[in-house]
Design an enzyme around this catalytic site. Structure first.
Site, PDB file in Angstrom:
ATOM      1  N   HIS A 158      35.040  26.138  46.647  1.00 21.88           N
ATOM      2  CA  HIS A 158      34.760  27.554  46.403  1.00 21.88           C
ATOM      3  C   HIS A 158      34.883  27.863  44.903  1.00 21.88           C
ATOM      4  O   HIS A 158      33.989  28.477  44.314  1.00 21.88           O
ATOM      5  CB  HIS A 158      35.734  28.408  47.217  1.00 21.88           C
ATOM      6  CG  HIS A 158      35.621  29.867  46.978  1.00 21.88           C
ATOM      7  ND1 HIS A 158      35.070  30.722  47.893  1.00 21.88           N
ATOM      8  CD2 HIS A 158      36.001  30.648  45.917  1.00 21.88           C
ATOM      9  CE1 HIS A 158      35.102  31.965  47.412  1.00 21.88           C
ATOM     10  NE2 HIS A 158      35.670  31.937  46.211  1.00 21.88           N
ATOM     11  N   GLU A 159      35.984  27.431  44.295  1.00 23.94           N
ATOM     12  CA  GLU A 159      36.199  27.692  42.870  1.00 23.94           C
ATOM     13  C   GLU A 159      35.224  26.891  42.004  1.00 23.94           C
ATOM     14  O   GLU A 159      34.721  27.395  40.999  1.00 23.94           O
ATOM     15  CB  GLU A 159      37.651  27.398  42.469  1.00 23.94           C
ATOM     16  CG  GLU A 159      38.697  28.185  43.215  1.00 23.94           C
ATOM     17  CD  GLU A 159      38.491  29.693  43.235  1.00 23.94           C
ATOM     18  OE1 GLU A 159      37.821  30.227  42.323  1.00 23.94           O
ATOM     19  OE2 GLU A 159      38.987  30.345  44.161  1.00 23.94           O
ATOM     20  N   CYS A 216      36.592  36.254  48.572  1.00 25.30           N
ATOM     21  CA  CYS A 216      36.589  35.998  47.138  1.00 25.30           C
ATOM     22  C   CYS A 216      37.093  37.231  46.396  1.00 25.30           C
ATOM     23  O   CYS A 216      36.714  38.356  46.740  1.00 25.30           O
ATOM     24  CB  CYS A 216      35.167  35.651  46.679  1.00 25.30           C
ATOM     25  SG  CYS A 216      35.023  35.251  44.935  1.00 25.30           S
ATOM     26  N   HIS A 271      31.997  28.589  41.368  1.00 29.53           N
ATOM     27  CA  HIS A 271      32.016  29.581  40.285  1.00 29.53           C
ATOM     28  C   HIS A 271      31.629  28.944  38.946  1.00 29.53           C
ATOM     29  O   HIS A 271      31.015  29.597  38.104  1.00 29.53           O
ATOM     30  CB  HIS A 271      33.391  30.236  40.152  1.00 29.53           C
ATOM     31  CG  HIS A 271      33.667  31.288  41.170  1.00 29.53           C
ATOM     32  ND1 HIS A 271      32.906  32.433  41.303  1.00 29.53           N
ATOM     33  CD2 HIS A 271      34.639  31.375  42.116  1.00 29.53           C
ATOM     34  CE1 HIS A 271      33.393  33.180  42.275  1.00 29.53           C
ATOM     35  NE2 HIS A 271      34.446  32.562  42.789  1.00 29.53           N
TER      36      HIS A 271
END
Length: 178
Positions: free
Chosen positions: A143-144, A101, A147
């Site tokens: 993954h994004e 990341c 966030h």
């Protein structure tokens, strides 16, 4: 040319905050954010980025799978901006694979992710879109998306022994020929 906004690092409070939906798709601030996200992602060799990584707590992410020094085997995919995204799992099968990341430099970890998902989102003009993602692009999206929930990939790690330095990761890749 305006300097690239600094990537927020692990420990920054904005990375732990739930992002807010975008409601104005025509504002100059929104379009400037998209440009900054794209520039920062490319400058840092990322395959994706989320607005909180630039200190902006909005539900905006970009996935852009492509081979980079950080992900040499990534498949090629045109950058795709997704606003106010969500997803449904198409197959409950999960697979562990290595992730890194931009907000957690120098570390890689094995993270379980769904392999097949159906993503719904709004494009840069606010139009509703849907897209099925599999394998690496599905991993990048999840993954994004984390966030936007105030999570980082390390929150998904099942065992602390699955966390290694990036230098060790690249040593292993070179040895295994992955």
């Amino acid at each position: 040319m305006k300097p690239i906004t600094q990537i927020q690092l692990l420990g920054s409070e904005v990375l732990r905050r739930q992002a807010q939906p975008v409601d104005d798709f025509s504002s100059s601030e929104f379009h400037e954010l998209l440009e900054e996200m794209q520039s920062a992602m490319l400058a840092e060799g990322g395959v994706g980025i989320a607005a909180p990584q630039l200190g902006v707590s909005l539900q905006v992410l970009i996935i852009a799978s492509r081979p980079t020094p950080r992900y040499p085997l990534a498949p090629e995919m045109a950058p795709l901006v997704m606003v106010n995204p969500g997803f449904e799992v198409l197959n409950a099968e999960m697979r562990k694979d290595w992730e890194g990341c931009l907000s957690v430099p120098g570390i890689r970890a094995l993270v379980p992710r769904y392999q097949s998902i159906d993503v719904r989102y709004r494009d840069v003009h606010g139009a509703s879109q849907r897209l099925a993602l599999r394998d690496f692009p599905a991993r990048v999206f999840q993954h994004e998306f984390d966030h936007l929930l105030g999570l980082v990939y390390l929150d998904r790690v099942e065992n602390n022994r699955d966390i290694i330095s990036e230098a060790e990761f690249f040593n292993r890749v070179a040895v295994q020929g992955e």
